[in-house]
Motif scaffolding. Structure first.
Motif, PDB file in Angstrom:
ATOM      1  N   LEU A  88      -8.393  -3.889  -0.729  1.00 17.59           N
ATOM      2  CA  LEU A  88      -8.332  -4.055  -2.173  1.00 17.59           C
ATOM      3  C   LEU A  88      -7.141  -4.917  -2.566  1.00 17.59           C
ATOM      4  N   THR A  89      -7.322  -5.724  -3.596  1.00 14.24           N
ATOM      5  CA  THR A  89      -6.225  -6.549  -4.085  1.00 14.24           C
ATOM      6  C   THR A  89      -5.124  -5.659  -4.656  1.00 14.24           C
ATOM      7  N   PRO A  90      -3.865  -6.041  -4.482  1.00 11.34           N
ATOM      8  CA  PRO A  90      -2.777  -5.196  -5.001  1.00 11.34           C
ATOM      9  C   PRO A  90      -2.747  -5.171  -6.524  1.00 11.34           C
ATOM     10  N   ASP A  91      -2.709  -6.347  -7.168  1.00 10.86           N
ATOM     11  CA  ASP A  91      -2.666  -6.430  -8.631  1.00 10.86           C
ATOM     12  C   ASP A  91      -1.719  -5.416  -9.250  1.00 10.86           C
ATOM     13  N   GLY A  92      -0.546  -5.298  -8.659  1.00 13.22           N
ATOM     14  CA  GLY A  92       0.455  -4.388  -9.184  1.00 13.22           C
ATOM     15  C   GLY A  92       0.434  -3.014  -8.555  1.00 13.22           C
ATOM     16  N   TYR A  93      -0.652  -2.680  -7.885  1.00 11.61           N
ATOM     17  CA  TYR A  93      -0.706  -1.399  -7.185  1.00 11.61           C
ATOM     18  C   TYR A  93       0.111  -1.473  -5.906  1.00 11.61           C
ATOM     19  N   ARG A  94       0.947  -0.503  -5.691  1.00 12.57           N
ATOM     20  CA  ARG A  94       1.615  -0.364  -4.406  1.00 12.57           C
ATOM     21  C   ARG A  94       1.016   0.821  -3.654  1.00 12.57           C
ATOM     22  N   TRP A  95       0.510   1.747  -4.416  1.00 13.71           N
ATOM     23  CA  TRP A  95      -0.193   2.915  -3.877  1.00 13.71           C
ATOM     24  C   TRP A  95      -1.003   3.533  -5.000  1.00 13.71           C
ATOM     25  N   ARG A  96      -1.973   4.311  -4.655  1.00 15.30           N
ATOM     26  CA  ARG A  96      -2.742   5.055  -5.659  1.00 15.30           C
ATOM     27  C   ARG A  96      -3.707   5.991  -4.954  1.00 15.30           C
ATOM     28  N   PRO A  97      -4.067   7.066  -5.633  1.00 13.36           N
ATOM     29  CA  PRO A  97      -5.100   7.937  -5.071  1.00 13.36           C
ATOM     30  C   PRO A  97      -6.463   7.310  -5.287  1.00 13.36           C
ATOM     31  N   CYS A  98      -7.352   7.458  -4.325  1.00 21.45           N
ATOM     32  CA  CYS A  98      -8.720   6.996  -4.524  1.00 21.45           C
ATOM     33  C   CYS A  98      -9.384   7.890  -5.558  1.00 21.45           C
ATOM     34  N   GLY A  99     -10.346   7.345  -6.273  1.00 28.62           N
ATOM     35  CA  GLY A  99     -11.027   8.103  -7.309  1.00 28.62           C
ATOM     36  C   GLY A  99     -11.747   9.331  -6.791  1.00 28.62           C
ATOM     37  N   CYS A 100     -12.079   9.344  -5.498  1.00 26.24           N
ATOM     38  CA  CYS A 100     -12.770  10.512  -4.944  1.00 26.24           C
ATOM     39  C   CYS A 100     -11.800  11.663  -4.683  1.00 26.24           C
ATOM     40  N   GLY A 101     -10.490  11.380  -4.721  1.00 26.00           N
ATOM     41  CA  GLY A 101      -9.491  12.414  -4.532  1.00 26.00           C
ATOM     42  C   GLY A 101      -9.255  12.819  -3.094  1.00 26.00           C
ATOM     43  N   ARG A 102      -9.886  12.128  -2.137  1.00 26.15           N
ATOM     44  CA  ARG A 102      -9.769  12.538  -0.742  1.00 26.15           C
ATOM     45  C   ARG A 102      -8.884  11.618   0.103  1.00 26.15           C
ATOM     46  N   ARG A 103      -8.465  10.536  -0.475  1.00 24.28           N
ATOM     47  CA  ARG A 103      -7.584   9.611   0.244  1.00 24.28           C
ATOM     48  C   ARG A 103      -6.537   9.063  -0.723  1.00 24.28           C
ATOM     49  N   TRP A 104      -5.344   8.794  -0.189  1.00 21.85           N
ATOM     50  CA  TRP A 104      -4.291   8.094  -0.918  1.00 21.85           C
ATOM     51  C   TRP A 104      -4.139   6.755  -0.220  1.00 21.85           C
ATOM     52  N   MET A 105      -4.199   5.672  -0.975  1.00 21.22           N
ATOM     53  CA  MET A 105      -4.171   4.324  -0.410  1.00 21.22           C
ATOM     54  C   MET A 105      -2.815   3.687  -0.703  1.00 21.22           C
ATOM     55  N   ALA A 106      -2.230   3.039   0.298  1.00 20.21           N
ATOM     56  CA  ALA A 106      -0.913   2.426   0.130  1.00 20.21           C
ATOM     57  C   ALA A 106      -0.875   1.086   0.843  1.00 20.21           C
ATOM     58  N   SER A 107      -0.091   0.163   0.298  1.00 14.32           N
ATOM     59  CA  SER A 107      -0.011  -1.179   0.879  1.00 14.32           C
ATOM     60  C   SER A 107       1.228  -1.385   1.739  1.00 14.32           C
ATOM     61  N   ASP A 108       2.181  -0.474   1.699  1.00 11.64           N
ATOM     62  CA  ASP A 108       3.395  -0.633   2.502  1.00 11.64           C
ATOM     63  C   ASP A 108       3.065  -0.655   3.996  1.00 11.64           C
ATOM     64  N   ASP A 109       3.958  -1.263   4.774  1.00  7.75           N
ATOM     65  CA  ASP A 109       3.854  -1.224   6.237  1.00  7.75           C
ATOM     66  C   ASP A 109       2.495  -1.698   6.743  1.00  7.75           C
ATOM     67  N   GLY A 110       1.952  -2.724   6.141  1.00  7.06           N
ATOM     68  CA  GLY A 110       0.684  -3.260   6.599  1.00  7.06           C
ATOM     69  C   GLY A 110      -0.534  -2.538   6.064  1.00  7.06           C
ATOM     70  N   GLY A 111      -0.326  -1.521   5.219  1.00  2.81           N
ATOM     71  CA  GLY A 111      -1.432  -0.776   4.631  1.00  2.81           C
ATOM     72  C   GLY A 111      -1.770   0.468   5.422  1.00  2.81           C
ATOM     73  N   TYR A 112      -1.896   1.592   4.733  1.00  2.00           N
ATOM     74  CA  TYR A 112      -2.259   2.834   5.409  1.00  2.00           C
ATOM     75  C   TYR A 112      -2.951   3.781   4.437  1.00  2.00           C
ATOM     76  N   LEU A 113      -3.642   4.771   5.004  1.00  2.00           N
ATOM     77  CA  LEU A 113      -4.362   5.780   4.239  1.00  2.00           C
ATOM     78  C   LEU A 113      -3.798   7.157   4.555  1.00  2.00           C
ATOM     79  N   ILE A 114      -3.799   8.022   3.565  1.00  2.00           N
ATOM     80  CA  ILE A 114      -3.415   9.418   3.771  1.00  2.00           C
ATOM     81  C   ILE A 114      -4.631  10.281   3.442  1.00  2.00           C
ATOM     82  N   ASP A 115      -5.024  11.120   4.380  1.00  2.00           N
ATOM     83  CA  ASP A 115      -6.091  12.084   4.141  1.00  2.00           C
ATOM     84  C   ASP A 115      -5.504  13.234   3.325  1.00  2.00           C
TER      85      ASP A 115
END
Length: 364
Positions: A133-160
């Protein structure tokens, strides 16, 4: 490029029988790569069909590393090949918006490496594995489904986030808050998140609840990465307290000190040491008690927004974590350091306490 990778004389929609689902906010590079893979088509063939000079790097195209910038002509060819309406693609792909198309020559360009300027990995549960996903000011955010947190730091990572239901509840609370008070609520969530991250970094609280969440998320070796997510529930509680102050600060007898004392009930440690009041003091410098006045605006949400300090610049788009905070500290930088000194105010204005703001007027 091998003989197999050369584009046929004329690539048509028939060569792309599978239409991949559109993902809102996806990078153009990610969409092209998903389309090529789904149809068993070498990516250089697809790129060459859009613009004969458009060629992926020798080691391949990595959406987390680079973006494809199209021209209007290349975009029109893409519309025809994937058989989508132009407005469908522009809504899904921010990079395909008319103001982001190149005047001449489609190209592949690396993403800036500034914090918040690199793509986020898309949630594989409700979007598609491998999408970005394009950053467009987002550095991190929860996915709308509430099951993952998406982040762009360190090459991009997901949190379950599944092991910590409080994070999904915080997302629901965030939505309800914005629905109730308007986009001013999202701005206050941004402010509260900055404060909570400050407290996390300072280590003064050593909040047991945050450590428990990090352990439950399996992030004991990456606590810094987990911090933006694990402080989310307390962020919402503080944002709601900030809204209470917003309603109170223009009334007779409004006391900032009394408000800070009330916030102690929200603090993970149950009290706020003097050192940890610093970010609250910075916030109150801007959201200070003042005489009542009728703000401009035709609607209640507009008038609420216009009551905010000038540093709360309107978000480019509506949504959660879209409104910029008035606290300019950057998570990942030392609490007391500046990346550069503003030549206009010498770092004294609230806008430039940690890094220069281009719009600084020198006012202190």
């Amino acid at each position: 490029m091998t003989e197999h990778d050369r584009a046929p004389a004329r690539l048509t929609a028939a060569d792309l029988p599978i239409r991949v689902p559109l993902i809102s906010g996806e990078t153009t590079a990610s969409f092209l790569l998903r389309t090529a893979i789904a149809n068993g088509l070498p990516l250089p063939v697809l790129c060459g069909a859009l613009d004969e000079d458009l060629a992926p790097p020798d080691d391949g195209l990595f959406p987390q590393r680079e973006e494809v910038i199209l021209t209007a002509e290349a975009f029109a060819r893409l519309v025809a090949l994937v058989e989508r309406e132009p407005d469908q693609l522009t809504r899904a792909l921010p990079g395909a918006a008319p103001d982001r198309l190149a005047d001449a020559g489609a190209r592949i360009t690396p993403w800036p490496q500034d914090r918040g300027a690199t793509p986020l990995p898309a949630c594989p549960l409700c979007m598609e594995p491998g999408a970005w996903l394009t950053p467009d000011g987002y550095r991190w955010r929860p996915c709308g489904c509430g099951r993952r947190w998406m982040a762009s730091d360190d090459g991009g990572y997901l949190i379950d986030t599944g092991p910590v239901p409080d994070l999904a509840r915080a997302l629901l609370r965030h939505r309800a808050f914005v629905h109730r008070v308007g986009h001013v609520g999202d701005a206050l969530v941004g402010d509260a998140h900055q404060v909570m991250l400050w407290w996390w970094v300072s280590g003064q609280f050593a909040a047991e609840v945050w450590r428990e969440r990090e352990d439950a998320l399996g992030m004991t070796r990456h606590r810094r990465r987990a911090a933006p997510a694990v402080v989310y529930p307390e962020t919402l509680a503080l944002a709601e307290a900030m809204w209470a102050w917003e309603e109170r600060r223009r009334k007779t007898g409004a006391s900032a000190e009394e408000w800070v004392k009330s916030v102690e009930r929200i603090a993970p440690a149950g009290t706020i040491p003097r050192r940890e009041r610093v970010p609250l003091r910075y916030w109150l410098e801007q959201h200070r008690a003042e005489a009542a006045g009728r703000p401009k605006g035709r609607t209640t949400p507009e008038r609420r927004w216009n009551r905010l300090p000038a540093l709360h610049r309107p978000p480019a788009e509506h949504g959660l974590f879209r409104a910029p905070s008035c606290l300019m500290w950057v998570y990942g930088l030392p609490l007391t350091s500046t990346s550069a000194i503003c030549p206009q105010c010498g770092g004294k204005a609230p806008t430039c306490r940690w890094l220069p703001w281009p719009g600084c007027t020198g006012a202190r």
